[in-house]
Design a protein around this motif. Structure first.
Motif, short mmCIF file in Angstrom:
data_model
loop_
_atom_site.label_atom_id
_atom_site.label_comp_id
_atom_site.label_asym_id
_atom_site.label_seq_id
_atom_site.Cartn_x
_atom_site.Cartn_y
_atom_site.Cartn_z
N GLY A 115 35.05 52.91 38.37
CA GLY A 115 34.67 52.62 39.74
C GLY A 115 35.27 51.30 40.19
N SER A 116 34.82 50.84 41.35
CA SER A 116 35.30 49.55 41.87
C SER A 116 34.11 48.60 41.97
CB SER A 116 35.96 49.73 43.23
OG SER A 116 35.04 50.22 44.17
N HIS A 117 34.44 47.31 41.85
CA HIS A 117 33.42 46.27 41.93
C HIS A 117 34.08 45.01 42.46
CE1 HIS A 117 30.16 43.58 40.92
NE2 HIS A 117 29.44 44.60 40.50
N PRO A 118 33.49 44.31 43.42
CA PRO A 118 34.15 43.15 44.02
C PRO A 118 34.13 41.88 43.15
CG PRO A 118 32.02 43.51 45.08
CD PRO A 118 32.24 44.66 44.14
N ARG A 119 33.22 41.78 42.18
CA ARG A 119 33.08 40.55 41.39
C ARG A 119 34.12 40.51 40.27
NH1 ARG A 119 27.69 40.42 40.36
NH2 ARG A 119 27.45 39.02 42.11
N LYS A 120 34.74 39.32 40.08
CA LYS A 120 35.70 39.15 38.99
C LYS A 120 34.96 38.97 37.66
CE LYS A 120 36.24 34.13 39.49
NZ LYS A 120 37.20 33.06 39.73
N SER A 121 35.70 39.15 36.58
CA SER A 121 35.12 39.01 35.25
C SER A 121 35.18 37.55 34.80
CB SER A 121 35.89 39.86 34.24
OG SER A 121 37.12 39.24 33.92
N GLU A 122 34.58 37.30 33.66
CA GLU A 122 34.65 35.99 33.02
C GLU A 122 36.01 35.82 32.35
OE1 GLU A 122 32.21 33.61 33.02
OE2 GLU A 122 31.06 34.91 34.36
#
Length: 164
Positions: A115-122
């Motif tokens: 899916g898609s998610h707007p938050r970047k990873s660590e």
């Protein structure tokens, strides 16, 4: 490889022994069909190893990322995807999320993800590369071949002669 010859139902018919991943992925890239030898990354909510991998020559390979199936952040965005294109990767299969999906859809890169998610990873520098990963009911080992299109994702022990 001519991506128009990648039709996973036809490949399944011609090679009934191929492994088929569970239908949990959606296509986000500009290439609907892609194939290549598998290279792997295993990480969780930290895309440092993904960034490291796409910075290296892809040579037509497919990067398979076991991101633990997380829906809490994106593990690939437009900047890393553009780097993958520039370095010759055929595609990325993300067992996790991606972002910047409107840009991903314009790139000459196959991208399948949960899916898609707007938050970047660590970015903690954590993860492993070039190991066996288990995604969608299939064990994937670096060097096996992955074939993907809008019908699904297949894994074979070696490059297959594609049906005409």
């Amino acid at each position: 490889m001519n991506t128009s010859s990648i039709v996973t139902p036809d490949i399944c018919d011609a090679h009934p022994d191929v492994a088929v991943l569970e239908p949990i992925f959606a296509n986000f890239g500009g290439c609907d069909a892609f194939a290549g030898p598998i290279r792997t990354v295993k990480c969780f909510e930290d895309n440092s190893m993904v960034k490291q991998a796409v910075a290296e020559p892809g040579e037509g390979a497919v990067l398979v990322v076991d991101a633990g199936g997380s829906y809490r952040c994106a593990m690939l965005g437009d900047m890393l995807a553009k780097q993958a294109v520039a370095n010759g990767w055929a595609g990325i299969v993300m067992y996790g999320c991606v972002r910047d999906v409107d840009v991903l859809a314009t790139l000459n890169l196959g991208v399948q993800a949960l899916g898609s998610h707007p938050r970047k990873s660590e970015k903690r520098g954590e993860g492993q590369r070039d190991i066996s990963v288990h995604i969608g009911g299939v064990e994937m080992v670096p060097g096996q071949w992955l074939y993907a299109d809008n019908n699904g994702i297949l894994v074979a022990e070696q490059q297959l002669a594609l049906p005409e």
